[in-house]
Design a protein around this motif. Structure first.
Motif, PDB file in Angstrom:
ATOM      1  N   TYR A  61      -0.705  14.053 -14.097  1.00 44.78           N
ATOM      2  CA  TYR A  61      -0.918  14.262 -12.886  1.00 44.78           C
ATOM      3  C   TYR A  61       0.253  14.972 -12.126  1.00 44.78           C
ATOM      4  CZ  TYR A  61      -5.314  11.607 -13.926  1.00 44.78           C
ATOM      5  OH  TYR A  61      -6.314  10.955 -14.146  1.00 44.78           O
ATOM      6  N   ASN A 108      -4.856  16.920 -10.888  1.00 51.77           N
ATOM      7  CA  ASN A 108      -4.859  16.925 -12.380  1.00 51.77           C
ATOM      8  C   ASN A 108      -4.189  18.189 -12.611  1.00 51.77           C
ATOM      9  OD1 ASN A 108      -6.588  14.752 -12.117  1.00 51.77           O
ATOM     10  ND2 ASN A 108      -8.281  15.642 -13.239  1.00 51.77           N
ATOM     11  N   THR A 117      -3.037  13.727  -5.127  1.00 49.51           N
ATOM     12  CA  THR A 117      -3.426  13.886  -6.556  1.00 49.51           C
ATOM     13  C   THR A 117      -4.043  15.066  -7.159  1.00 49.51           C
ATOM     14  OG1 THR A 117      -2.996  11.428  -6.619  1.00 49.51           O
ATOM     15  CG2 THR A 117      -3.563  12.511  -8.480  1.00 49.51           C
TER      16      THR A 117
END
Length: 469
Positions: free
Chosen positions: A49, A83, A81
């Motif tokens: 992340y 990915n 956040t």
């Protein structure tokens, strides 16, 4: 009195208890608030992340990509956040199972250059940049992970897929163009769309023949040349494809993988492809049947030719055997005649050789006689020359002697004396039994007398030694 005393005492006790409870409660609340503030001052990051921490109190932005524990300002920091790897699945499946992806979407519907449409299942996998500046620029533009996917990645993937499809016709795509389509799609996603120009080009394709008075079969296919508008890729002077700006470059997003599933053509195109496939299969079957019949006919013809060749070979073999037999007889006769001829030639050669030998002997004798004659001639000439030379020498001596007569005569007298005087050492002189003289008045010298006497004596000895008959 007792009641009066009890009432103030209870009031005092109640007030003290309430005050103690209030302080205790406030302590608990304060501890909870402090605990919450302490807990909100730190956050943890995990692997896979990317975290963007925005501090509104100090106006700073920090980016974290590795796992760990980090400090933040409580109540004034927001953590976003993202990915680091994302997968967009447009209806693509593997073995009937849905692929685990960030977004599950329907197939991308595209339209080819010849107006046929199809639905293409595809999977796109992206990876965020590890450069904090590019991550901050991305966050400033999209502000959230979902907005990044929906506004950029999803739309860009669909757009590139649709634009790439316009560079193909439906038949071209479904008849072997899928692999090239995938390569071009991945290339344009990673490096930017090609600059294209819409042009009308000639395309040879198979289509359903129009039903008319000449054609009553609605399923018959025909090949024809059609003018189709296609997007043609423009190239620069070096032959490389010209490109548009890639929106992913600004944020450092990379395309890690593109997977294409089995495309689904529209009904009309699918029917055309099926009919074409059936007709091609029928044509292949017919061609195979023709080839089989042709091969069988050729096999039968070959068998007949083999039988004919065998018969011809047998006849030829018998003929050759007869010819060989006759040739043997002729050869034997020829060899006998040849032996006879050789024998005669040998006899003739022997006779000729004898004649030649005799001729050579006669020739050799003639040559010997000729050589002897020539040798005798040369010998006679040599003798004659020698005699002439000796005569010349004698003549020269004589001339020399005549030129010095007195000296010569003196030398002769000396030589005679050298011979005679030793011989007369023990000689006794007797009166001759004959007279030496010529009756002339010329006196005779002693030398002449002695010479005559010696000659006479020698004559006597010779006569005495010669036997009489």
């Amino acid at each position: 009195m007792d009641q009066a005393v009890k009432t103030p005492l209870i009031s005092t006790l109640s007030t003290s208890l309430f005050s103690g409870l209030k302080k205790y409660f406030m302590g608990i609340v304060g501890a909870l608030v402090a605990l919450m503030l302490a807990m909100s001052s730190f956050f943890t990051t995990e692997l896979g992340y990317t975290y963007v921490v925005q501090d509104t109190l100090f106006g700073t932005i920090r980016v974290f990509t590795e796992p760990g524990v980090h400090f933040k300002v409580p109540m004034f920091s927001n953590v976003y956040t993202y990915n680091q790897a994302m997968t967009l699945n447009f209806g693509n499946q593997e073995n009937g199972e849905v692929i685990r992806a960030t977004r599950q979407l329907t197939e991308v519907e595209v339209q080819f250059a010849d107006t046929y449409t199809a639905r293409i299942p595809a999977t796109f996998r992206f990876k965020l940049s590890g450069d904090p500046e590019k991550v901050v620029a991305m966050h400033r533009e999209f502000r959230s992970y979902d907005n990044l996917i929906d506004s950029l990645l999803l739309k860009n993937a669909k757009n590139v897929t649709v634009v790439t499809a316009t560079q193909y016709t439906g038949e071209e795509f479904f008849q072997g163009g899928l692999n090239k389509f995938k390569v071009q799609l991945e290339d344009q996603l990673q490096n930017g769309l090609y600059q294209t120009e819409r042009r009308q080009v000639e395309v040879e394709q198979t289509d359903l023949a129009a039903v008319s008075s000449d054609n009553d079969d609605a399923d018959r296919l025909e090949r024809k040349i059609q003018l189709v508008w296609k997007n043609i890729i423009l190239q620069d002077n070096s032959g490389q494809a010209m490109r548009l700006a890639n929106p992913l470059d600004s944020y450092g997003i990379q395309v890690r993988q593109v997977t294409i599933g089995r495309p689904i053509p529209e009904k009309r195109l699918d029917e055309l492809l099926v009919k074409k496939k059936d007709l091609v299969a029928k044509r292949i079957t017919a061609i195979q049947a023709q080839e089989t019949a042709r091969a069988e006919a050729k096999t039968a013809q070959l068998e007949k030719e083999i039988e004919k060749a065998r018969a011809i070979q047998d006849a030829q073999r018998a003929k050759e055997l007869a010819i060989i037999s006759k040739q043997k007889e002729v050869e034997m006769e020829r060899q006998q005649a040849e032996l006879e001829r050789v024998r005669k030639e040998k006899e003739q050669a022997v006779a000729v050789l004898e004649k030649e030998t005799q001729l050579e002997i006669a020739t050799a004798e003639r040559d010997i006689q000729k050589a002897n004659a020539e040798a005798a001639t040369y010998a006679a000439k040599a003798i004659r020359e020698k005699g002439l030379a000796e005569a010349e020498v004698a003549k020269a001596h004589l001339l020399a002697k005549q030129a010095a007569k007195d000296i010569y005569m003196a030398e002769i007298q000396r030589d005679i004396a050298g011979v005679m005087y030793p011989a007369l050492k023990e000689t006794q002189i007797k009166m001759p039994e004959y007279y030496v003289g010529d009756g002339s008045a010329t006196p005779v010298s002693s030398l002449d007398v002695f010479t005559s006497l010696g000659a006479m004596d020698h004559l006597k000895k010779t006569m005495a030694a010669t036997p009489t008959n």
